[in-house]
Design a protein around this motif. Structure first.
Motif, PDB file in Angstrom:
ATOM      1  N   ALA B  78      -7.351  -1.774 -10.084  1.00 16.26           N
ATOM      2  CA  ALA B  78      -6.944  -0.675  -9.564  1.00 16.26           C
ATOM      3  C   ALA B  78      -6.448  -1.749  -8.137  1.00 16.26           C
ATOM      4  O   ALA B  78      -5.694  -1.251  -6.987  1.00 16.26           O
ATOM      5  CB  ALA B  78      -7.217   0.745  -9.136  1.00 16.26           C
ATOM      6  N   GLN B  81      -3.861  -3.879  -7.624  1.00 19.30           N
ATOM      7  CA  GLN B  81      -2.756  -2.825  -7.319  1.00 19.30           C
ATOM      8  C   GLN B  81      -2.377  -2.504  -6.542  1.00 19.30           C
ATOM      9  O   GLN B  81      -0.937  -3.103  -5.547  1.00 19.30           O
ATOM     10  CB  GLN B  81      -2.406  -2.038  -8.789  1.00 19.30           C
ATOM     11  CG  GLN B  81      -0.916  -1.377  -9.033  1.00 19.30           C
ATOM     12  CD  GLN B  81      -1.145  -0.014 -10.030  1.00 19.30           C
ATOM     13  OE1 GLN B  81      -1.861   0.473 -10.314  1.00 19.30           O
ATOM     14  NE2 GLN B  81      -0.385   0.320 -10.562  1.00 19.30           N
ATOM     15  N   ALA B  82      -2.967  -2.236  -6.004  1.00 17.90           N
ATOM     16  CA  ALA B  82      -3.306  -1.749  -4.326  1.00 17.90           C
ATOM     17  C   ALA B  82      -2.988  -2.838  -3.387  1.00 17.90           C
ATOM     18  O   ALA B  82      -2.277  -2.655  -1.942  1.00 17.90           O
ATOM     19  CB  ALA B  82      -4.857  -0.942  -4.097  1.00 17.90           C
ATOM     20  N   GLU B  85       0.816  -3.999  -4.287  1.00 16.48           N
ATOM     21  CA  GLU B  85       1.985  -2.785  -4.144  1.00 16.48           C
ATOM     22  C   GLU B  85       2.153  -2.016  -2.552  1.00 16.48           C
ATOM     23  O   GLU B  85       2.962  -1.936  -1.732  1.00 16.48           O
ATOM     24  CB  GLU B  85       1.680  -1.508  -4.952  1.00 16.48           C
ATOM     25  CG  GLU B  85       2.005  -1.900  -5.413  1.00 16.48           C
ATOM     26  CD  GLU B  85       1.852  -0.752  -6.647  1.00 16.48           C
ATOM     27  OE1 GLU B  85       1.387   0.660  -6.149  1.00 16.48           O
ATOM     28  OE2 GLU B  85       2.074  -0.778  -8.140  1.00 16.48           O
ATOM     29  N   THR B  86       1.408  -2.307  -1.755  1.00 12.06           N
ATOM     30  CA  THR B  86       0.526  -1.666  -0.151  1.00 12.06           C
ATOM     31  C   THR B  86       0.092  -2.752   0.388  1.00 12.06           C
ATOM     32  O   THR B  86       0.798  -2.653   1.972  1.00 12.06           O
ATOM     33  CB  THR B  86      -0.251   0.115  -0.281  1.00 12.06           C
ATOM     34  OG1 THR B  86       0.408   0.404  -1.466  1.00 12.06           O
ATOM     35  CG2 THR B  86      -0.444   0.008   1.308  1.00 12.06           C
ATOM     36  N   GLN B 260      -7.485   5.577   1.727  1.00 11.38           N
ATOM     37  CA  GLN B 260      -7.063   6.001  -0.111  1.00 11.38           C
ATOM     38  C   GLN B 260      -5.331   5.294  -0.284  1.00 11.38           C
ATOM     39  O   GLN B 260      -4.723   5.650   0.687  1.00 11.38           O
ATOM     40  CB  GLN B 260      -7.354   7.473  -0.362  1.00 11.38           C
ATOM     41  CG  GLN B 260      -6.850   8.014  -1.952  1.00 11.38           C
ATOM     42  CD  GLN B 260      -8.747   7.284  -2.375  1.00 11.38           C
ATOM     43  OE1 GLN B 260      -9.865   7.030  -1.487  1.00 11.38           O
ATOM     44  NE2 GLN B 260      -8.750   6.699  -3.387  1.00 11.38           N
ATOM     45  N   ILE B 261      -5.798   4.259  -0.654  1.00  6.61           N
ATOM     46  CA  ILE B 261      -4.818   3.791  -1.773  1.00  6.61           C
ATOM     47  C   ILE B 261      -4.850   3.606  -3.062  1.00  6.61           C
ATOM     48  O   ILE B 261      -5.720   2.774  -2.870  1.00  6.61           O
ATOM     49  CB  ILE B 261      -4.351   2.070  -1.304  1.00  6.61           C
ATOM     50  CG1 ILE B 261      -4.646   2.057   0.858  1.00  6.61           C
ATOM     51  CG2 ILE B 261      -3.516   1.687  -1.372  1.00  6.61           C
ATOM     52  CD1 ILE B 261      -4.892   0.598   1.042  1.00  6.61           C
ATOM     53  N   GLY B 262      -3.824   4.803  -3.111  1.00  3.35           N
ATOM     54  CA  GLY B 262      -4.226   5.192  -4.784  1.00  3.35           C
ATOM     55  C   GLY B 262      -5.192   5.042  -5.568  1.00  3.35           C
ATOM     56  O   GLY B 262      -5.783   6.383  -4.452  1.00  3.35           O
TER      57      GLY B 262
END
Lengths: 162, 292, 134
Positions: B78, B81-82, B85-86, B260-262
């Protein structure tokens, strides 16, 4: 004129590392595999102190040609079969022991193949009760001797005489 | 090893890592702690276990030794991924002139975290951008491993996508070696988080994951306080997934915003702007915890 | 095991019973329903007969039909395109990994492996959600 010959065999340290990884992945690390190097005074191959022995071999053909052999005492073979099958007290048959020992040599042989120049193919394992016999055309190019639970384990690599 | 020592160490490992050491593993614990005990000058493993209650650095080394198989590539997925993506798009949007990113893998261990980030940067950074990753650890042995960039077959299986294995590694004997392009992105430095940090600059992303658990409360707070001035005002600090709900004193709590990111909670310097501020502002905010 | 649409199925394809046993224990622990085959053809036969897996764990070197051939056979069938294929093999040259991925394997685990390695790969593939073992 330069004659290129195949590298005779893998480095002993790499063989050791591979065997160690196979051992700790599947047989746990509570009982370590203790390397046993030949006594300087001892001539040739150290003794293989076991009465009942299983042996298994795979061959590699291609960029490098050779045979990888595992020999272990019957009690080591039984223990590793029980660990792999997660069986405690049920009786084991010979087919189960042969299968587990065959998978052991497959894993070690496949990784040794990747140390050598490729591409090469790996044969299916051949397993036997008793010590391994090698054709006189093959010479031993690497050998790793160890003890597990006080019982002997030997991994040897043979390649054609050059 | 005395049964009392084993119980102490088993309780410590359970508390810090949720890993259970059963009594039949006493042999293993002793085998792994013995070299550390000798290195620390302890006469016995028992004496070493006593030392762990007062020495956080040794405590961390001991837990590392006992959880040696716990390091994976892209650990927990996670956060990575964060990142792609962010965080990465947001950081890039603010750095179109400099076109450079700085990342710090604090407590890098054998380097899987630093190189996992390097792989993602290789895949997602557009041409013309550069990045550097600082990997620090208290263990010089670990730093050497990072510099060598070599991993065993068993380590390679841990969470590394097969496509990345073939793209970023080459076979080296029984091991695999990271490609030079990624190794060049990562530099190492010895650093003990429990002590004042040397001059290392500011980072766009700091990975401080699964390491605070090894420290006592005052040390944890000290690290989070010191960390503030090393995270860019629009940067991110990532802690381990079990470390985000730490009980912080009010002033320290106010120093960090939580985002909070995902499935990931990122910490960001409180009052951070979307454009980088002069570092002096960041520094005074760090000292006072005040919002500008 | 009661049939439920939510239960994921795994086909374990390896000529070693010991290795199938190790893999079965790992994926059963992740709540997969399992079937086993000693080679690729046996797996194809079971799939034709109705055991439709979500995941295949595939050895490379096997008698009758090897794992590489099995992958190419599965990839010829559009109705099987949702099956996740993961090699679990001692074949560890870079070229072999590339070849398997090109033929349609999604992931690749090299023997020897620890149970965590299988779990993490299944997490990567989205077949297991994080923390299932916690």
């Amino acid at each position: 004129m330069t004659v290129t010959t195949q590298p005779s065999g893998p480095e002993l340290a790499d063989v050791h590392a591979i065997v160690e990884q196979v051992w700790s992945s599947f047989l746990g690390d509570e009982e370590p595999l203790l390397p046993r190097y030949a006594d300087a005074a001892e001539e040739g191959t150290p003794a293989f102190p076991a009465e009942h022995v299983w042996s298994a071999a795979v061959s590699v053909h291609g960029g490098w040609t050779g045979t990888v052999t595992v020999e272990l005492s019957s009690s080591v073979a039984q223990s590793l079969t029980r660990l792999m099958l997660a069986m405690e007290d049920e009786p084991l048959d010979d087919a189960e022991v042969a299968d587990a020992v065959g998978e052991l040599v497959n894993m070690i042989g496949g990784n040794i193949k990747s140390l050598m120049p490729g591409p090469s193919a790996l044969t299916l394992p051949v397993v036997a009760a008793g010590r391994a016999a090698h054709s006189s055309e093959l010479a031993e190019v690497a050998r790793f001797d160890a003890m597990w639970n006080g019982e002997p384990v030997r991994i040897s690599v043979h390649a054609p005489q050059s | 090893m005395a049964p009392a020592s084993f119980q102490l160490i088993a309780a410590l490992v359970l508390r810090e890592t949720s890993i259970i050491y059963e009594p039949r593993k006493e042999y293993l614990v002793e085998a792994r702690l013995h070299p550390l005990a000798a290195q620390a000058g302890c006469a016995s493993v028992d004496a070493y276990v006593q030392m762990l209650s007062i020495n956080p650095v040794e405590r961390r080394k001991a837990i590392d030794a006992l959880t040696i198989n716990e390091t994976s590539w892209f650990r927990d997925n996670a956060p990575y991924q964060a990142f792609t993506e962010t965080m990465l798009p947001a950081l890039m949007a603010n750095r179109t002139e400099r076109r450079h990113l700085s990342i710090w893998s604090a407590a890098c261990s054998s380097g899987q975290e630093a190189y996992s980030i390097a792989m993602l940067l290789d895949q997602h950074l557009p041409a013309g951008w550069t990045a550097d990753i600082l990997a620090t650890d208290v263990s010089t042995a670990m730093l050497t491993r990072v510099e060598n960039g070599r991993y065993s077959q068993v380590e390679m299986n841990r969470g590394l996508p097969a496509t990345s294995l073939v793209k970023y590694f080459t076979r080296a004997g029984s091991e695999w070696e990271i490609v030079p392009a990624l190794r060049k992105m990562v530099r190492t430095r010895h650093l003990n988080l429990a002590e004042p940090f040397p001059v290392i600059g500011t980072f766009d992303l700091v990975l401080l994951r699964n390491v605070l658990i090894y420290f006592d409360q005052p040390t944890k707070h000290g690290i989070l306080r010191r960390m503030h001035q090393h995270v860019a005002s629009d940067g991110y600090l990532l802690l381990g997934s079990s470390e985000t709900t730490l009980d912080l004193p009010a002033d320290l709590h106010a120093m960090w915003d939580r985002e909070q990111i995902g499935r990931v909670q990122a910490h960001r310097p409180a009052g951070g702007l979307t454009v980088p501020r002069p570092s002096s502002t960041t520094f005074s905010a760090a000292l006072t915890g005040a919002r500008p | 095991m009661t049939e439920s649409p939510m239960t994921q199925r795994a086909m374990i394809i390896d000529d070693s019973k010991a290795m199938r046993s190790i893999l079965r224990r790992i994926v059963s622990g992740l709540s997969f329903e399992t079937a086993e085959a000693a080679h690729g053809q046996e797996a194809l036969d079971q799939m034709e007969a109705g055991f439709m897996p979500d995941l295949c764990l595939i050895d490379w070197n096997m008698p009758v039909m090897d794992g590489y051939t099995f992958i190419t056979e599965v990839r010829k069938r559009p109705e099987w395109r949702n099956i996740t294929l993961m090699m679990v093999t001692t074949e560890s040259e870079q070229g072999q990994i590339v070849k398997a991925l090109a033929a349609g394997a999604h992931e690749y685990v090299i023997k020897p492996f620890t149970p965590d390695a299988i779990v993490e790969k299944l997490e990567l593939l989205g077949l297991v959600s994080k923390g299932v073992l916690a």
